[in-house]
Design a protein around this motif. Sequence first.
Motif, PDB file in Angstrom:
ATOM      1  N   PRO A   1       0.863  -1.385   0.123  1.00 53.95           N
ATOM      2  CA  PRO A   1      -0.026   0.067  -0.033  1.00 53.95           C
ATOM      3  C   PRO A   1       0.809   1.109  -0.035  1.00 53.95           C
ATOM      4  CG  PRO A   1      -0.203  -1.250   2.135  1.00 53.95           C
ATOM      5  CD  PRO A   1       0.674  -1.940   0.979  1.00 53.95           C
ATOM      6  N   PRO A   2       0.337   2.330  -0.514  1.00 55.34           N
ATOM      7  CA  PRO A   2       1.384   3.655  -0.752  1.00 55.34           C
ATOM      8  C   PRO A   2       1.516   4.073   0.826  1.00 55.34           C
ATOM      9  CG  PRO A   2      -0.547   3.709  -1.862  1.00 55.34           C
ATOM     10  CD  PRO A   2      -0.724   2.647  -1.267  1.00 55.34           C
ATOM     11  N   GLY A   3       2.885   4.415   0.850  1.00 49.64           N
ATOM     12  CA  GLY A   3       3.539   4.797   2.134  1.00 49.64           C
ATOM     13  C   GLY A   3       3.729   3.674   3.010  1.00 49.64           C
ATOM     14  N   GLY A   4       3.560   2.486   2.722  1.00 47.32           N
ATOM     15  CA  GLY A   4       3.965   1.190   3.619  1.00 47.32           C
ATOM     16  C   GLY A   4       5.567   0.976   3.480  1.00 47.32           C
ATOM     17  N   LEU A   5       6.091   0.530   4.268  1.00 46.92           N
ATOM     18  CA  LEU A   5       7.403   0.258   4.681  1.00 46.92           C
ATOM     19  C   LEU A   5       7.967  -1.165   3.825  1.00 46.92           C
ATOM     20  CD1 LEU A   5      10.103   1.893   5.469  1.00 46.92           C
ATOM     21  CD2 LEU A   5       9.867   0.839   7.764  1.00 46.92           C
ATOM     22  N   VAL A   6       8.770  -1.214   3.176  1.00 52.12           N
ATOM     23  CA  VAL A   6       9.339  -2.512   2.615  1.00 52.12           C
ATOM     24  C   VAL A   6      10.756  -2.910   2.907  1.00 52.12           C
ATOM     25  CG1 VAL A   6       9.964  -3.682   0.393  1.00 52.12           C
ATOM     26  CG2 VAL A   6       7.737  -2.371   0.597  1.00 52.12           C
ATOM     27  N   LEU A   7      11.074  -3.911   3.153  1.00 54.73           N
ATOM     28  CA  LEU A   7      12.166  -4.488   3.565  1.00 54.73           C
ATOM     29  C   LEU A   7      13.058  -5.171   2.378  1.00 54.73           C
ATOM     30  CD1 LEU A   7      14.719  -4.899   5.875  1.00 54.73           C
ATOM     31  CD2 LEU A   7      13.537  -7.226   6.386  1.00 54.73           C
ATOM     32  N   ASP A   8      14.222  -4.644   1.934  1.00 52.52           N
ATOM     33  CA  ASP A   8      15.160  -5.375   0.850  1.00 52.52           C
ATOM     34  C   ASP A   8      15.781  -6.257   1.948  1.00 52.52           C
ATOM     35  OD1 ASP A   8      16.742  -6.208  -1.137  1.00 52.52           O
ATOM     36  OD2 ASP A   8      17.230  -4.459  -1.663  1.00 52.52           O
ATOM     37  N   ALA A   9      15.618  -7.249   2.073  1.00 55.67           N
ATOM     38  CA  ALA A   9      16.617  -8.210   2.994  1.00 55.67           C
ATOM     39  C   ALA A   9      17.727  -8.930   2.112  1.00 55.67           C
ATOM     40  CB  ALA A   9      15.426  -9.488   3.768  1.00 55.67           C
ATOM     41  N   GLY A  10      18.799  -8.533   2.531  1.00 60.63           N
ATOM     42  CA  GLY A  10      20.203  -8.922   1.922  1.00 60.63           C
ATOM     43  C   GLY A  10      20.440  -8.135   0.648  1.00 60.63           C
ATOM     44  N   CYS A  11      20.463  -6.817   0.983  1.00 61.15           N
ATOM     45  CA  CYS A  11      20.364  -5.798  -0.163  1.00 61.15           C
ATOM     46  C   CYS A  11      21.535  -5.812  -0.737  1.00 61.15           C
ATOM     47  CB  CYS A  11      19.817  -4.576   0.317  1.00 61.15           C
ATOM     48  SG  CYS A  11      21.168  -3.873   1.357  1.00 61.15           S
ATOM     49  N   GLY A  12      22.780  -6.222  -0.140  1.00 60.14           N
ATOM     50  CA  GLY A  12      24.148  -6.059  -0.786  1.00 60.14           C
ATOM     51  C   GLY A  12      24.347  -4.620  -1.001  1.00 60.14           C
ATOM     52  N   ALA A  13      24.683  -4.104  -2.219  1.00 62.48           N
ATOM     53  CA  ALA A  13      25.229  -2.779  -2.521  1.00 62.48           C
ATOM     54  C   ALA A  13      24.032  -2.230  -3.047  1.00 62.48           C
ATOM     55  CB  ALA A  13      26.172  -3.062  -3.488  1.00 62.48           C
TER      56      ALA A  13
ATOM     57  N   SER B   1      27.182  -7.365   5.303  1.00 63.31           N
ATOM     58  CA  SER B   1      28.438  -6.744   4.553  1.00 63.31           C
ATOM     59  C   SER B   1      28.600  -5.477   4.914  1.00 63.31           C
ATOM     60  CB  SER B   1      28.491  -7.186   3.156  1.00 63.31           C
ATOM     61  OG  SER B   1      29.536  -6.838   2.728  1.00 63.31           O
ATOM     62  N   LEU B   2      29.719  -4.808   5.708  1.00 64.18           N
ATOM     63  CA  LEU B   2      30.071  -3.510   5.676  1.00 64.18           C
ATOM     64  C   LEU B   2      30.416  -2.955   4.486  1.00 64.18           C
ATOM     65  CD1 LEU B   2      29.780  -1.131   7.870  1.00 64.18           C
ATOM     66  CD2 LEU B   2      32.177  -2.028   8.473  1.00 64.18           C
ATOM     67  N   ASP B   3      31.208  -3.752   3.579  1.00 62.49           N
ATOM     68  CA  ASP B   3      31.721  -3.361   2.488  1.00 62.49           C
ATOM     69  C   ASP B   3      30.745  -2.982   1.555  1.00 62.49           C
ATOM     70  OD1 ASP B   3      34.392  -3.208   3.474  1.00 62.49           O
ATOM     71  OD2 ASP B   3      34.850  -5.069   2.095  1.00 62.49           O
ATOM     72  N   LEU B   4      29.595  -3.656   1.335  1.00 59.42           N
ATOM     73  CA  LEU B   4      28.616  -3.638   0.337  1.00 59.42           C
ATOM     74  C   LEU B   4      27.720  -2.639   0.857  1.00 59.42           C
ATOM     75  CD1 LEU B   4      27.679  -7.465  -0.478  1.00 59.42           C
ATOM     76  CD2 LEU B   4      29.597  -5.748  -1.491  1.00 59.42           C
ATOM     77  N   LEU B   5      27.578  -2.400   2.212  1.00 57.81           N
ATOM     78  CA  LEU B   5      26.567  -1.455   2.587  1.00 57.81           C
ATOM     79  C   LEU B   5      27.267  -0.122   2.366  1.00 57.81           C
ATOM     80  CD1 LEU B   5      25.081  -3.012   5.892  1.00 57.81           C
ATOM     81  CD2 LEU B   5      23.893  -2.518   3.988  1.00 57.81           C
ATOM     82  N   ARG B   6      28.719   0.175   2.529  1.00 56.45           N
ATOM     83  CA  ARG B   6      29.183   1.265   2.226  1.00 56.45           C
ATOM     84  C   ARG B   6      29.008   1.736   0.757  1.00 56.45           C
ATOM     85  NH1 ARG B   6      34.639  -0.538   5.425  1.00 56.45           N
ATOM     86  NH2 ARG B   6      34.147   0.858   7.577  1.00 56.45           N
ATOM     87  N   SER B   7      29.016   0.777  -0.058  1.00 59.72           N
ATOM     88  CA  SER B   7      28.747   0.964  -1.500  1.00 59.72           C
ATOM     89  C   SER B   7      27.440   1.568  -1.782  1.00 59.72           C
ATOM     90  CB  SER B   7      29.125  -0.266  -2.369  1.00 59.72           C
ATOM     91  OG  SER B   7      28.920  -0.125  -3.791  1.00 59.72           O
ATOM     92  N   ALA B   8      26.634   0.772  -1.030  1.00 60.91           N
ATOM     93  CA  ALA B   8      25.307   1.192  -1.149  1.00 60.91           C
ATOM     94  C   ALA B   8      24.923   2.638  -0.891  1.00 60.91           C
ATOM     95  CB  ALA B   8      24.275   0.237  -0.459  1.00 60.91           C
ATOM     96  N   VAL B   9      25.425   3.001   0.409  1.00 58.77           N
ATOM     97  CA  VAL B   9      25.119   4.256   0.913  1.00 58.77           C
ATOM     98  C   VAL B   9      25.894   5.347  -0.340  1.00 58.77           C
ATOM     99  CG1 VAL B   9      25.972   6.051   2.762  1.00 58.77           C
ATOM    100  CG2 VAL B   9      24.996   3.812   3.226  1.00 58.77           C
TER     101      VAL B   9
END
Length: 255
Positions: free
Chosen positions: A47-59, A79-87
Amino acid sequence: MSEGAEGDPGPWFAEAFRAEYLEVYAHRSDAAAAAEIEFVVDALAAPPGGLVLDAGCGAGRHTRALSARGVRVVGFDLSLDLLRSAVGHAGPPQAVTECPAYVRGDLRRLPFVDGCFVGVASLFTTFGYFDDAENSAQLAEARRVLAPGGHLVLDFLNADRVRATLVPRSERELAGNRIVEVRAIRDGRVEKDVRLQTRHAPPRTWRESVRLYAREELESLFRSAGLEVVSVHGDLAGVTWSSEAPRTVLVGRAA
């Protein structure tokens, strides 16, 4: 999901998903993620405005694609390395949505309250890393954080196709890097040993290991976790599943 004590390399997934992983999978683009997310958005029916989780999002390829579609999304990974890339790829806020948030942690012990997400996406084989009990715990956690009626989309290997088409060894060049991959099925798991040779650093090797669940086993795991199987597809374009399909994509609904 511990990374191990000092001097201990820890479990395979703590070693595999470091910065070099992005060199091996550099061909997995944001453009491809944007196309794949079309099916995911429809399947989640959030639904509009609902929160979704990308579980194992990698980069964060799919996290960004969801956000660009106006979905409020949290990317979650160990993974801190992949999360840094995502950010680093987050970019400025768009008119239709906020930048996605990213959280680091364990898929078997999600740091979120019960029922806080209207949808959970588990894409590009972010399941099957553990033993059977812990894989079940991962699904149970996904169900726990889903609101009643919320949907889980699980994009997984097609075990039949993997067994029929497994290539024992391959070599390729990508952006000046040499990549050698050796594959085998052992004790119900598909394993890949990766060797990455770059021009600027010594070679690095790691193993990827995923429990090879058949479609029927995945459906049983969904039901045991309290998820009704809504549909099963053969890829993220939503094609009909068959033993020759590229993937096994399950859509489940929280009871």
